[in-house]
Design an enzyme around this catalytic site. Structure first.
Site, PDB file in Angstrom:
ATOM      1  N   ASP A   1      -1.615  10.308 -13.817  1.00 45.14           N
ATOM      2  CA  ASP A   1      -1.509  10.480 -14.826  1.00 45.14           C
ATOM      3  C   ASP A   1      -0.743   8.486 -14.894  1.00 45.14           C
ATOM      4  O   ASP A   1       0.613   8.429 -15.591  1.00 45.14           O
ATOM      5  CB  ASP A   1       0.198  11.156 -13.758  1.00 45.14           C
TER       6      ASP A   1
ATOM      7  N   TYR B   1       5.556  18.061 -15.925  1.00 49.49           N
ATOM      8  CA  TYR B   1       6.096  18.177 -14.702  1.00 49.49           C
ATOM      9  C   TYR B   1       6.728  16.797 -13.895  1.00 49.49           C
ATOM     10  O   TYR B   1       6.820  15.532 -14.864  1.00 49.49           O
ATOM     11  CB  TYR B   1       4.872  17.601 -13.789  1.00 49.49           C
TER      12      TYR B   1
ATOM     13  N   ASP C   1       2.398  -5.263   7.639  1.00 47.35           N
ATOM     14  CA  ASP C   1       1.687  -6.553   8.730  1.00 47.35           C
ATOM     15  C   ASP C   1       3.324  -6.185   9.823  1.00 47.35           C
ATOM     16  O   ASP C   1       4.052  -6.349   9.296  1.00 47.35           O
ATOM     17  CB  ASP C   1       1.974  -7.696   7.215  1.00 47.35           C
TER      18      ASP C   1
ATOM     19  N   GLU D   1     -14.241  -0.578   8.705  1.00 46.20           N
ATOM     20  CA  GLU D   1     -14.367   0.026   7.234  1.00 46.20           C
ATOM     21  C   GLU D   1     -15.189   0.863   7.186  1.00 46.20           C
ATOM     22  O   GLU D   1     -14.907   1.942   6.597  1.00 46.20           O
ATOM     23  CB  GLU D   1     -14.679  -0.450   6.124  1.00 46.20           C
TER      24      GLU D   1
HETATM   25 CU   LIG Z   1       1.821  21.516  -9.069  1.00 47.28          CU
END
Ligand SMILES: [Cu+2]
Ligand SMILES: *[C@@H]1O[C@H](CO)[C@@H](O)[C@H](O)[C@H]1NC(C)=O
Ligand SMILES: *[C@@H]1O[C@H](CO)[C@@H](O)[C@H](O)[C@H]1NC(C)=O
Ligand SMILES: *[C@@H]1O[C@H](CO)[C@@H](O)[C@H](O)[C@H]1NC(C)=O
Ligand SMILES: *[C@@H]1O[C@H](CO)[C@@H](O)[C@H](O)[C@H]1NC(C)=O
Ligand SMILES: *[C@@H]1O[C@H](CO)[C@@H](O)[C@H](O)[C@H]1NC(C)=O
Ligand SMILES: *[C@@H]1O[C@H](CO)[C@@H](O)[C@H](O)[C@H]1NC(C)=O
Ligand SMILES: *[C@@H]1O[C@H](CO)[C@@H](O)[C@H](O)[C@H]1NC(C)=O
Ligand SMILES: *[C@@H]1O[C@H](CO)[C@@H](O)[C@H](O)[C@H]1NC(C)=O
Length: 743
Positions: free
Chosen positions: A350, A431, A492, A533
Site C-alpha cells: 500500500d 480499506y 536507543d 544478524e
Molecule cells: Cu482484511
C-alpha cells in the site's frame, strides 16, 4: 516540506517535459478499481515525465546524532525527488537527491539517490504505465463481450454512461516468460446510496497480455466464469451456448452493502452516549512549526511523508532518548484463492498508493475527541502541494480502566489510566487503516494498527469449495487475505551501544537440594543474547513465553513485546523478493546509514528485483553492543465473514505491540500522578479519601463543544505551483485525494 519543494523546482525543472493538456475520458487509478469517469483535467500523459514526489530526505542517523548529542552543526539537508520517466519505450522511476538545501548556491547538486537502496540504484522499471490506453483496451474487451455480459450479468462494461458493470485489474503484474499479464475481473457498479461496489464481484474475469507500450499488441489470453477456466474466447462462447451451462448471477446492491444506518433501532439508542470533555484544556504541548510534542515525561518529533505517513522521531522519556525513530515501512494485503485467479494474483503493497497521500481529514468527535489538537499534513506531487487539514490528531483520554488498583481490609487504592494518543488514518481504496501511537504513565508505548472499510470480496462460484473462505452473501465470498504491516523501531537505550536479549520461560524438570531427591516439574527463566544478524529473524513464542529486550549491557532497559502476524504464504509467487520483511514477527539488525528502510514503495512493480530487498540486511553483522534497529510486523489473518458486511470493524481487526520499560526505573512511574485515590475505611465507614491534590473539575461544560459542526469538514486542499493554473486552488472531497497523482 513545501519549502523544500518550492526551492527544488529550479533544480529539477530541466528534467521535465511540458505537460500535455488534453481532455480525455480519464482513468482514476485507484488502489484496486478502475473507475471510468469523465474528467476534464490537465495532467501529464504517460509519455511525459512527471515529478511523483519531492520531500525532505531524512538525514543520515550518524549526522543527526552528531548534531543532537555532540556540538556538531546541523547536518546538510537534501530533498528526495522521485521522477517518473514516461517518454521512453521502457518507462521507469528514478530517485534523486538534491542539495544541500536551500537551492541558493552553486554547491547545490542533483544526483541519483542510490545509497539507501540495496539494489544499488534508486531505479524501478514500470511495466504498466499506459493506464488510459489500458482502460480503453479493457473496455474494448467489455464491448466485444457485451452480448455475454448482458446475458450473464444483465449489464455492460464498455465505458458508456449506462454501464452497470466495470473492471478491476489484479496487482501486481504477472511476469511469465518475458511477458506481462494481469487478470481483470468484471464487477457490478454501486446502484444505491453508497459507493459499495467492492461487494459486487462477478464470476467473470479474463487474463490479458499487456506486454509493451503498443496497445495493438495486447490481447486476451484466457477467460474464467463461475469457477471454470477457458483458454480461449471460442471455448468460453461455445460453453455458454452448450446445454447445461449455468448462469451464476451477481450480487445486488442494497442496505446490506451500505454503511448508512439500517436495521431495527437499538434500545435507548435515541439518548446521547457519554462524551469526553477536557475541563482544564490540553495537558500537553505541541509546537506546530517544529512538529514537537511534550506529554508528561515524554517528548518527540513528528514527520510526515507521502509514501508512509506519520513517523515519530527522537522519543525521549524522562529526558533520555529511548527511540530514535519509529514508523510504518509497508502495509501488505496478500490475497489467495484456489478458485479465483484474480484473487490468487492480488497482493497490495500500500505504500505504492501513498499512505501519506491517502491520510485524510479526521472527523472531529468521531475519529478523535472534539477537544483533540489537530494537525494538517501535506505532500507534493505533480507540481502541486496538497494539504490534508486536520489529518493527525493528538489527545489524552481516559482509557476506561484504571492503570492500578488494590483493595485491603483498611483501604482501597486506584489510579486513573490516562493515555496520550497520536493518531492518523489512511484510506487506501477499499480499506481504512488507523494508526495509533499511545503513551502511558507507566512509560510504555503501544503501537496499534486497526483496519476498517470495505473488504475486497470475491465471487462465490457454484463449484467453490471451502478453501477460499466463507460464503457471506448471495454470490459473495469473503476472500481470505493476510495483512502484514511492517514497522521500523530504532530503539536507543542509554545510547546506541545496544544488544538484544531473548528472555524465555522454559519448562524444567530438576532435582534441587531442597526437593528431597525428587524431580520437580516447574519452569525457569533464561536470558540469552543474540550474537549477530544471523540470529536476527525472530518469531514470538506460540505461548507468549518469550520476550525480547533491547539493552545496553552497561545500563538497564525497555523491552519490546507484543503480538502477531507474519505472512502465512511462504515465498509468495506473486511478490517474490519484495516482501522479505514479512516472513517473521520481529527482526533485529545493526543500523547502517545505507539501510534506513525495510521496503520501497514501488517494489511491487518488479517483485523479483526489488529496489530494497530486506534479506540483504542480514549479512552477519554483530548485534553485541551495536546500534540495533528492530523491525516488527503487526497484522491480521483476515477471513472475512458476515460481520465484515458492510464494513470490517476496528474492534476485531486490530493488532498492536507494547514497548515497556524493563528494569529501566526503580519502580512504576505512574505512581507520580495525582489522579489517584486512597480511600481509608473502618468497619464500612470511610474515614478519609485522599486525592493527592487533584481538584474537583469546576467548569460548566458547553456540550456543543463535544459535537463540532460537521459542516466544517474541509476535505483536501491543494495548491498548484502556478497561480494561474485552473486547478490552482481547489477544494475537493476526500475521495478526490486519489486523483492527486493525476492532477
Ligand atoms: Cu482484511
Ligand atoms: C554556498 O556554498 C558555500 C560552499 O559550500 C558555503 O560556504 C556557503 O555558505 C553557501 N552559501 C549559501 C547562501 O548557502
Ligand atoms: C437488468 O438491468 C436492468 C437495468 O439495469 C434492470 O432494470 C432489470 O431489473 C435487470 N433485470 C434483472 C433480471 O435483474
Ligand atoms: C448505452 O449507451 C450506448 C452509447 O453510449 C448505446 O449504444 C446503448 O444502446 C445504450 N444501452 C442501453 C441499454 O441503453
Ligand atoms: C450462441 O450461438 C449463437 C448461434 O450460433 C450465436 O449467435 C451467439 O453469439 C452465441 N452466443 C455466444 C454467447 O457466443
Ligand atoms: C490547516 O488547514 C486549514 C484548511 O486549509 C487552514 O485553514 C489552517 O490554517 C491550517 N492550519 C495550519 C496550522 O496550517
Ligand atoms: C521458501 O524458500 C526457502 C528458502 O529458499 C525454502 O527453504 C522453503 O522450503 C521455501 N518454502 C516454500 C513453501 O516454497
Ligand atoms: C549518508 O550515508 C551514506 C552511506 O554511508 C553516504 O553514501 C551518503 O553520502 C551520506 N549522505 C550524506 C548527506 O552525508
Ligand atoms: C470493627 O468492628 C469490630 C466488630 O464489631 C470491632 O471489634 C472493632 O473494634 C471495630 N474496629 C474499629 C477500629 O472500630
Amino acid at each position: 516540506m513545501e519549502v523544500g519543494a518550492e526551492l527544488l523546482w529550479n533544480a529539477v525543472k530541466p528534467l521535465i517535459l511540458p505537460a500535455a493538456v488534453q481532455v480525455v475520458k480519464s482513468i482514476q487509478r485507484h488502489r484496486r478499481k478502475i473507475f471510468l469517469r469523465v474528467l476534464q483535467m490537465k495532467k501529464p500523459l504517460p509519455w511525459d515525465n512527471k515529478i511523483l514526489l519531492v520531500e525532505l530526505l531524512q538525514p543520515n542517523k550518524s549526522d543527526a546524532l552528531s548534531y543532537l548529542d555532540s556540538d556538531f552543526d546541523a547536518p546538510d539537508r537534501y530533498a528526495r525527488a522521485v521522477v517518473r520517466f514516461g517518454a521512453t519505450l521502457e518507462p521507469y522511476i528514478q530517485e534523486y537527491q538534491v542539495g544541500p538545501l536551500p537551492v541558493a548556491n552553486r554547491s547545490t547538486a542533483l544526483a541519483p539517490l542510490d545509497h539507501i537502496y540495496n539494489k544499488g540504484k534508486g531505479y524501478q522499471r514500470i511495466y504498466d504505465l499506459d493506464s488510459e490506453e489500458l482502460a480503453i483496451f479493457l473496455y474494448g474487451i467489455g464491448a466485444s463481450i457485451a452480448d455475454i455480459t448482458q446475458r450473464l450479468l444483465n449489464g455492460t462494461a464498455t465505458g458508456s454512461e449506462n454501464d452497470t458493470l466495470a473492471g478491476a485489474s489484479s496487482t501486481p503484474l504477472i511476469f511469465e516468460d518475458d511477458k506481462v499479464f494481469q487478470w481483470t475481473q468484471i464487477y457490478g457498479l454501486s446502484a444505491g446510496a453508497c459507493l459499495d461496489d467492492y461487494l459486487f464481484p462477478s464470476g467473470l474475469m479474463f487474463k490479458t497480455d499487456i506486454t509493451g507500450r503498443d496497445p495493438a499488441k495486447w490481447s486476451v489470453v484466457a477467460w474464467q466464469y463461475n469457477g471454470i477456466f477457458y483458454n480461449s474466447e471460442g471455448a468460453f462462447r461455445s460453453a455458454i451456448n452448450s446445454s447445461g451451462f449455468s448462469v451464476a448471477g451477481i450480487g445486488v446492491d442494497g442496505d446490506w452493502a451500505c454503511t448508512d444506518r439500517s436495521g431495527d433501532p437499538l434500545p435507548h439508542d435515541e439518548l446521547n452516549p457519554p462524551v469526553p470533555v477536557q475541563p482544564d484544556g490540553a495537558r500537553f504541548a505541541v509546537d506546530e512549526h517544529e512538529k514537537y510534542v511534550e506529554w508528561m515525561d515524554f517528548t518527540f518529533y513528528l514527520s510526515f511523508s507521502k509514501d508512509l505517513g506519520m513517523h515519530l522521531h527522537d522519543i525521549t522519556y524522562k529526558g533520555e532518548r529511548i527511540v530514535y525513530e519509529v514508523g510504518l515501512q509497508e502495509a501488505l494485503a496478500h490475497y489467495a484463492s484456489a478458485s479465483d485467479p484474480f484473487f490468487a494474483s492480488n497482493a497490495y503493497l500500500d505504500s505504492e498508493y501513498g499512505i501519506g497521500q491517502l491520510t485524510f481529514q479526521l472527523v472531529s468527535g468521531f475519529d478523535c475527541p472534539a477537544y483533540a489538537t489537530y494537525l494538517n499534513t501535506s505532500y507534493y506531487t505533480g507540481e502541486s502541494t496538497h494539504i490534508h487539514p486536520s489529518s493527525i490528531c493528538l489527545f489524552e483520554h481516559d482509557t476506561g480502566y484504571p492503570i492500578q488498583r488494590h483493595t485491603t481490609p483498611l483501604y482501597v487504592s486506584v489510579t486513573k489510566n490516562i493515555a496520550f494518543i497520536v493518531r492518523s488514518s489512511a484510506t487506501v481504496g477499499n480499506y481504512d487503516y488507523m494508526f495509533d501511537y499511545e503513551f502511558y504513565l507507566d512509560g510504555s508505548i503501544h503501537i496499534t494498527v486497526r483496519a476498517s472499510g470495505y473488504i475486497e470480496s470475491s465471487f462465490w462460484a457454484s463449484n467453490q469449495g471451502g478453501e477460499d473462505g466463507f460464503h457471506i452473501h448471495d454470490h459473495l465470498a469473503g476472500s481470505m487475505h493476510d495483512h502484514v504491516i511492517n514497522y521500523k523501531l530504532d530503539l536507543d537505550v542509554a545510547g546506541t551501544a545496544n544488544s538484544v536479549v531473548r528472555s524465555a520461560l522454559i519448562p524444567t524438570t530438576q532435582v534441587y537440594p531442597w526437593s528431597n531427591g525428587k524431580p520437580i516439574n516447574q519452569m525457569k527463566f533464561e536470558r540469552t543474547f543474540l550474537a549477530s544478524e544471523d540470529e536476527g529473524k525472530l518469531n514470538w513464542d506460540a505461548n507468549n513465553a518469550v520476550m525480547y529486550s533491547v539493552v545496553n549491557k552497561d545500563a538497564v532497559n525497555p523491552y519490546a513485546t507484543g503480538n502477531r502476524n507474519y505472512l502465512v504464504i511462504e515465498n509468495s509467487t506473486i511478490l517474490g523478493n519484495s516482501v522479505n520483511w514479512a516472513t517473521h514477527h520481529l527482526y533485529a539488525v545493526q543500523h547502517k546509514d545505507s539501510e534506513p528502510k525495510s521496503a520501497y514503495p514501488y517494489n511491487g512493480f518488479d517483485p523479483n528485483a526489488p529496489v530494497v530487498d530486506f534479506n540483504k540486511f542480514f549479512d552477519g553483522d554483530s548485534l553485541d553492543q551495536e546500534d540495533i534497529v528492530l523491525y516488527f510486523n503487526l497484522g491480521m489473518h483476515h477471513i472475512p465473514d458476515t460481520s465484515d458486511l458492510p464494513n470490517t470493524v476496528f474492534t476485531s481487526a486490530q493488532s498492536s505491540i507494547v514497548l515497556a520499560p524493563q528494569n529501566y526505573l526503580l519502580g512504576d512511574p505512574s505512581r507520580a500522578t495525582i489522579h489517584q485515590t486512597r480511600i481509608n475505611f473502618i468497619n464500612g465507614t470511610v474515614t478519609n479519601a485522599l486525592t493527592f491534590g487533584a481538584k474537583q473539575p469546576t467548569c460548566a461544560v458547553d456540550l456543543s463543544v463535544t459535537a463540532p459542526d460537521l459542516k466544517s469538514f474541509v476535505g483536501e486542499v491543494y495548491f498548484s505551483k502556478y497561480p494561474n493554473h485552473p486547478d490552482a486552488q481547489m477544494i475537493g472531497n476526500p475521495g478526490d485525494g486519489a486523483l492527486a497523482g493525476l492532477v
